[in-house]
Design an enzyme around this catalytic site. Sequence first.
Site: not given
Length: 491
Positions: A94, A180, A187, A256-257, A266
Amino acid sequence: MKERKVIIKTGLNLENSYTSLPEIFFTRQSPSCIPSPKLAVLNYPLITSLGLNAQVLQSADGVDILAGNKIPEEAIPIAQAYAGHQFGHFTMLGDGRALLLGEHITPLGDRFDIQLKGSGKTPYSRGGDGKAALGPMLREYIISEAMNALGIPTTRSLAVVTTGESIMREAELPGAILTRVAASHIRVGTFEYVSRWGTVEELRALANYTLQRHFKKGYDKENPYLFLLQEVIEKQAELIAKWQLVGFVHGVMNTDNMTISGETIDYGPCAFMDVYDPETVFSSIDIYGRYAYGNQPNIATWNLARFAETLLPLLHINPNEAIKIAENAVSDFTKLYKNNWLSGMRAKLGIFNEELEDEYLIEDLLSIMHKYGADYTNTFRALTFDNIEDTVLFDKMEFDKWYKLWQERLTRQEEAKLSSKQLMKSSNPSVIPRNHRVEEALEAAVKEGDYSVMEKLLDALSKPYDHSKEQDYYSKLPEPSTCPYQTYCGT
């Protein structure tokens, strides 16, 4: 939070469609208040493309918005929930130090997430302080803007503000917040999260939202969720090929990336390869080389298999049929990736048409580069020169043999030699964010408050295919060192 809501004409036109999803996917959260925010860097070209007001954004009120001290009236700040396989191990994650303000709708109708990174603790902070250090935020700004200029799908950096705080990492460091911009922050790990802890209906809600957000054509398909899987696989095949073509090593290809939109996200432990070596690793924590340069396509396949697993309940009512459908889709990645990579490599060598032997020609060159420790970027750049004989690349006899085969290959196409040169120059950057130049810029900015070094670097990186004399400084290799360059995640 109500008293922090403001109407300031920054040009931000925010919605937050993500909050239409079930609340399992996010937590509403206010950013931490920052004592004395100051603007460090503002991305004027991105401001223009988003239709924002630069004058207001660099004012005191604008900086307060970029710091999270003031919140645009239409914003609904949330921390997004997701999970992920980190170095192969599944864990709950998260947004531990980031908040999504909302989605900015541009004057052209495009939708982009606006996220504050380093904005304080969230329910997903897992014991962290929710803060970010100035160096890593500036680093993400530099690398993401370089990637965009190289033509590689990426999240962007709108601004970095310093917070006036000191945060503890390996030492006491100045704090910062990065704004960002992304097509979305959905994801593979978002799907893994709901697959593990949600219901099938919540999974379906996320899949439908993703189709609506990124792949609207999927609604007309017989199996829209298979279409979703196939589209993500295609986008990742294109993305990873583009990484390989410029020598980019992501460093932390956890699930997650991996974005569903196909953007690079990331930039913690990433770096660009100097000497060509498929086993190149920069990340200090990747001790076994899981995310090495040459292994990135394999890891992408692995990550996509995890994504496919989350969609099994939606792909077919029969579990065995669903597995077959998923396996067939994921198995396409290798071919899609290779086609994208070969196409890009042909362009780097000025080749327009396809021949079966092209792969051998390419692999032979890479093999020679590896054998002699040649610089990846500068080797391809040298091939664009008219007087290549003046550039000693490798062992002369070995290179001459390859060079002759390459020149013969170029004669087997209709395009003129000049066209081949133009194709090569538009496919081989003359400048990349060399690790030593990035560190040089960061040291000046963080330790001395001098952003001029970074500004000059960003200017050079914004025109990677110009092949100008001014870029020679940034194309030079670092001095030989007994200590290999290492990167850190910055968290």
